[in-house]
Design a protein around this motif. Structure first.
Motif, PDB file in Angstrom:
ATOM      1  N   ARG A 108       0.628  -1.186   0.078  1.00 59.26           N
ATOM      2  CA  ARG A 108       0.208  -0.087  -0.013  1.00 59.26           C
ATOM      3  C   ARG A 108       0.806   1.096  -0.174  1.00 59.26           C
ATOM      4  NH1 ARG A 108      -5.277   0.233   3.695  1.00 59.26           N
ATOM      5  NH2 ARG A 108      -4.985  -2.211   3.441  1.00 59.26           N
ATOM      6  N   GLU A 109       0.729   2.223  -0.750  1.00 60.99           N
ATOM      7  CA  GLU A 109       1.322   3.286  -0.780  1.00 60.99           C
ATOM      8  C   GLU A 109       0.504   4.483  -0.773  1.00 60.99           C
ATOM      9  OE1 GLU A 109       3.058   4.172  -4.825  1.00 60.99           O
ATOM     10  OE2 GLU A 109       1.543   3.690  -5.815  1.00 60.99           O
ATOM     11  N   PHE A 110       1.150   5.781  -0.149  1.00 59.23           N
ATOM     12  CA  PHE A 110       0.675   6.746  -0.252  1.00 59.23           C
ATOM     13  C   PHE A 110       0.292   7.641  -1.301  1.00 59.23           C
ATOM     14  CE2 PHE A 110      -0.585  10.815   2.006  1.00 59.23           C
ATOM     15  CZ  PHE A 110       0.224  11.991   1.352  1.00 59.23           C
ATOM     16  N   VAL A 111      -0.894   8.130  -1.653  1.00 60.23           N
ATOM     17  CA  VAL A 111      -1.114   8.875  -2.724  1.00 60.23           C
ATOM     18  C   VAL A 111      -1.126  10.433  -2.667  1.00 60.23           C
ATOM     19  CG1 VAL A 111      -2.862   9.465  -4.451  1.00 60.23           C
ATOM     20  CG2 VAL A 111      -2.420   7.046  -3.705  1.00 60.23           C
ATOM     21  N   ALA A 112      -1.898  10.871  -1.616  1.00 59.97           N
ATOM     22  CA  ALA A 112      -2.118  12.234  -1.185  1.00 59.97           C
ATOM     23  C   ALA A 112      -2.684  12.386  -0.003  1.00 59.97           C
ATOM     24  CB  ALA A 112      -2.571  13.062  -2.384  1.00 59.97           C
ATOM     25  N   GLY A 113      -2.614  13.651   0.501  1.00 63.65           N
ATOM     26  CA  GLY A 113      -3.264  13.955   1.928  1.00 63.65           C
ATOM     27  C   GLY A 113      -3.578  15.254   2.138  1.00 63.65           C
TER      28      GLY A 113
END
Length: 121
Positions: free
Chosen positions: A45-50
Motif C-alpha cells: 500500500r502506498e501513499f497517494v495524497a493527503g
C-alpha cells in the motif's frame, strides 16, 4: 470512531479522469487529517495524497492527483487526471486523528474498505 466509505471508482481508459469521494461519519470530520492510499496488485500500500485539518496538502509521487476536502459535507475527494494503466489499484481513504498528514500506512487510525480503479490501455 470514524467510518469511511469510498465511492467513484470504476473502469476508465488511459488518459481519462476519475474523482473519488470518501464520506466520513461517526465523529467530527474536521478533527481528522485525511489521506488517500492505494494498493496495486502484488505491491505494498502506498501513499497517494493527503490533506491536513487546516487544509494543507501533502502530495505523493503522482502530480496528476489532487486532494480536497469539504468539511460541511464530511467528505474528502481525490481528483485523478491523465490516468495511466499503472494507476490501476484499490484506492483507500484514511483518517488520522491529528492535524498533520502521515504518509505511513501503519500510522493511519481508520481505513475505508477501498474502491477499485482500473485503467485500460
Amino acid at each position: 470512531q470514524v467510518q469511511l466509505q469510498e465511492s467513484g471508482g470504476g473502469l476508465v481508459q488511459a488518459g481519462g479522469s476519475l474523482r473519488l469521494s470518501c464520506a466520513a461519519s461517526g465523529s467530527i470530520f474536521s478533527n481528522y487529517a485525511m489521506a488517500w492510499f492505494r494498493r496495486a496488485p502484488g505491491k505494498e500500500r502506498e501513499f497517494v495524497a493527503g490533506i491536513s485539518r487546516s487544509g494543507a496538502i501533502w502530495r505523493g509521487a503522482e502530480g496528476r492527483f489532487t486532494v480536497s476536502r469539504d468539511n460541511a459535507k464530511n467528505t474528502v475527494y481525490l481528483q485523478m487526471n491523465r490516468l495511466k494503466p499503472e494507476d490501476t489499484a484499490v484506492y483507500y481513504c484514511a483518517a488520522e486523528y491529528r492535524n498533520m498528514v502521515v504518509e505511513t500506512a501503519s500510522q493511519v487510525d481508520y481505513w475505508g474498505k477501498g474502491t477499485q480503479v482500473t485503467v485500460s490501455s
